[in-house]
Design an enzyme around this catalytic site. Structure first.
Site, PDB file in Angstrom:
ATOM      1  N   THR A   1       0.842  -1.198   0.000  1.00  0.00           N
ATOM      2  CA  THR A   1       0.000   0.000   0.000  1.00  0.00           C
ATOM      3  C   THR A   1       0.880   1.253   0.000  1.00  0.00           C
ATOM      4  O   THR A   1       0.606   2.229  -0.707  1.00  0.00           O
ATOM      5  CB  THR A   1      -0.898  -0.009   1.266  1.00  0.00           C
ATOM      6  N   TRP A   2       1.930   1.190   0.781  1.00  0.00           N
ATOM      7  CA  TRP A   2       2.882   2.316   0.891  1.00  0.00           C
ATOM      8  C   TRP A   2       3.569   2.562  -0.459  1.00  0.00           C
ATOM      9  O   TRP A   2       3.618   3.683  -0.958  1.00  0.00           O
ATOM     10  CB  TRP A   2       3.901   1.942   1.968  1.00  0.00           C
TER      11      TRP A   2
ATOM     12  N   HIS B   1       0.633  -9.927  -6.292  1.00  0.00           N
ATOM     13  CA  HIS B   1       1.335 -10.700  -5.267  1.00  0.00           C
ATOM     14  C   HIS B   1       1.864 -12.001  -5.890  1.00  0.00           C
ATOM     15  O   HIS B   1       2.457 -12.814  -5.196  1.00  0.00           O
ATOM     16  CB  HIS B   1       0.384 -11.092  -4.131  1.00  0.00           C
TER      17      HIS B   1
HETATM   18  P1  A3P Z   1       2.022  -3.776   9.954  1.00  0.00           P
HETATM   19  O1  A3P Z   1       0.899  -4.755  10.024  1.00  0.00           O
HETATM   20  O2  A3P Z   1       3.312  -4.347  10.445  1.00  0.00           O
HETATM   21  O3  A3P Z   1       1.717  -2.472  10.603  1.00  0.00           O
HETATM   22  P2  A3P Z   1       0.607  -4.370   2.590  1.00  0.00           P
HETATM   23  O4  A3P Z   1       0.331  -2.991   2.133  1.00  0.00           O
HETATM   24  O5  A3P Z   1       1.582  -5.108   1.720  1.00  0.00           O
HETATM   25  O6  A3P Z   1      -0.645  -5.123   2.858  1.00  0.00           O
HETATM   26  O7  A3P Z   1       1.396  -4.241   3.963  1.00  0.00           O
HETATM   27  C1  A3P Z   1       0.757  -3.757   5.124  1.00  0.00           C
HETATM   28  C2  A3P Z   1       1.831  -3.378   6.120  1.00  0.00           C
HETATM   29  O8  A3P Z   1       2.421  -2.128   5.700  1.00  0.00           O
HETATM   30  C3  A3P Z   1       1.231  -3.112   7.496  1.00  0.00           C
HETATM   31  O9  A3P Z   1       2.273  -3.431   8.410  1.00  0.00           O
HETATM   32  C4  A3P Z   1       0.975  -1.617   7.423  1.00  0.00           C
HETATM   33  O10 A3P Z   1       0.805  -0.998   8.683  1.00  0.00           O
HETATM   34  C5  A3P Z   1       2.221  -1.139   6.703  1.00  0.00           C
HETATM   35  N1  A3P Z   1       2.030   0.165   6.063  1.00  0.00           N
HETATM   36  C6  A3P Z   1       0.934   0.627   5.427  1.00  0.00           C
HETATM   37  N2  A3P Z   1       1.133   1.874   4.995  1.00  0.00           N
HETATM   38  C7  A3P Z   1       2.383   2.223   5.355  1.00  0.00           C
HETATM   39  C8  A3P Z   1       3.161   3.412   5.199  1.00  0.00           C
HETATM   40  N3  A3P Z   1       2.677   4.483   4.585  1.00  0.00           N
HETATM   41  N4  A3P Z   1       4.411   3.414   5.694  1.00  0.00           N
HETATM   42  C9  A3P Z   1       4.918   2.325   6.336  1.00  0.00           C
HETATM   43  N5  A3P Z   1       4.221   1.178   6.531  1.00  0.00           N
HETATM   44  C10 A3P Z   1       2.975   1.118   6.046  1.00  0.00           C
END
Ligand code: A3P
Length: 338
Positions: free
Chosen positions: A83-84, A144
């Site tokens: 997402t980041w 993925h």
């Molecule tokens: P955590 O559960 O450890 O907090 P994905 O986007 O691949 O599903 O991954 C989700 C993980 O990325 C989650 O980790 C989430 O909190 C974290 N995440 C989401 N947005 C983020 C951001 N802007 N910066 C850093 N981490 C982020």
């Protein structure tokens, strides 16, 4: 609500063809061996495990997706910061188009809507050939799926792939929480121990994690100009440096003026966990099209920290996973912090 408008005979014919093709993919999926992840069957297809409802989608992508050389494909292990990175790449590419103000698309739409997963486009048993053809270049598409499951034409097309992975212990803990947030309330939540056993055998959506990571790692060594390999921890450690590297890789390097104006820092701040997790659509919006797999976007934002595994995994679990990962990655040149 208005009733759906009837399909024209031509469209109906196209829809019939799609459903026929999908039926074939579902027939293949129904013959696959399955393991159990908690109470969920998790089928194995071509050496990797998939969420049950996404095997036929994977076969559909394999059979019909036509890449363009200009495509930008973000490939990730689930819970690695997809997402980041979607937000960051969207900002890098669109920085001349959208100011970082209240009208910015990322303040009104989920990163997953602006930078869709291929499997989302193929949901509802559709083959989104026309939709994909109508998307302007460069198309931003995420997956993925393991590299070996993508159509061979993806590598042949010369499109760019950005791959993001994360320390397996943090990815595992993040997945455990994510499952808790996203499964229907009628289903029993697995304990961390219940999830760890299959995970440590590679049984997880898009697992084995180590094989997934290795495929993209090796391709990034073979063709660094086309496959960029990133780790969540490095992004956290120095997001600015990695945003610059990403922009260079995408042939969108920051100009001297942009550097002076602090555009890199602006992107890092704009896409930060602190900012993105408070955006209304990310707090309250819904992810997914069909009612079975719909959940709140807030499930993508939990803590956003490195090393949170220490709060949840026992020492013994952590040691076991470290040993497994170390053995599997031995000789590859790729390591994760213990
Ligand atoms: P955590 O559960 O450890 O907090 P994905 O986007 O691949 O599903 O991954 C989700 C993980 O990325 C989650 O980790 C989430 O909190 C974290 N995440 C989401 N947005 C983020 C951001 N802007 N910066 C850093 N981490 C982020």
């Amino acid at each position: 609500m208005d009733p759906p408008s009837p399909l024209t005979p031509k469209a109906q014919n196209g829809r019939d063809e799609e459903l026929k093709a999908y039926k074939e993919y579902e027939d293949i999926a129904s013959t696959l061996p399955c393991e159990l992840l908690g109470s969920f069957p998790i089928p194995k297809y071509q050496n990797f495990f998939y969420p049950n409802h996404l095997v036929s989608t994977t076969i559909a992508v394999q059979s019909t997706f036509q890449p363009r050389p200009s495509d930008i494909i973000l490939a990730t292990q689930p819970k690695s910061g997809t997402t980041w990175l979607k937000s960051i790449i969207f900002c890098i590419l669109n920085r001349a188009r959208f100011a970082f103000d209240d009208d910015h698309p990322l303040l009104h739409s989920s990163p997953h809507d602006l930078f869709p997963f291929l499997h989302t486009l193929y949901e509802d048993r559709t083959l989104p050939i026309e939709l994909l053809a109508s998307m302007p270049s460069p198309r931003l598409l995420a997956t993925h799926n393991p590299l070996s499951s993508l159509p061979a034409s993806v590598l042949d097309s010369g499109c760019r792939i950005v791959y993001l992975c994360r320390n397996p212990k943090d990815a595992f803990v993040s997945m455990w929480h994510y499952i808790d947030q996203t499964i229907p309330s009628t289903i029993k939540r697995p304990s961390i121990e219940e999830l760890f056993e299959p995970f440590s055998k590679g049984i997880m959506a898009y697992g084995p994690l180590w094989d997934h990571v290795l495929e993209y790692w090796e391709e990034s060594l073979r063709r660094p100009e086309k496959v960029m390999f990133l780790k969540y921890e490095d992004m956290m450690d120095n997001a600015g440096a990695n945003v610059r590297k990403l922009a260079d890789f995408l042939e969108m390097a920051f100009t001297e003026d942009e550097e002076k104006e602090g555009v890199v820092e602006e992107i890092v701040r704009f896409c930060s966990f602190e900012k993105m997790s408070t955006v209304k659509v990310n707090k309250e919006g819904k992810h997914g099209k069909d009612s079975c797999h719909t959940f709140c976007n807030s499930a993508f934002f939990r803590k956003g920290k490195v090393g949170d595994w220490k709060e949840h995994m026992s020492e013994e679990m952590a040691r076991r996973l470290d040993d497994i990962v170390e053995k599997k990655l031995q000789g590859s040149g790729l390591t994760f912090q213990k």
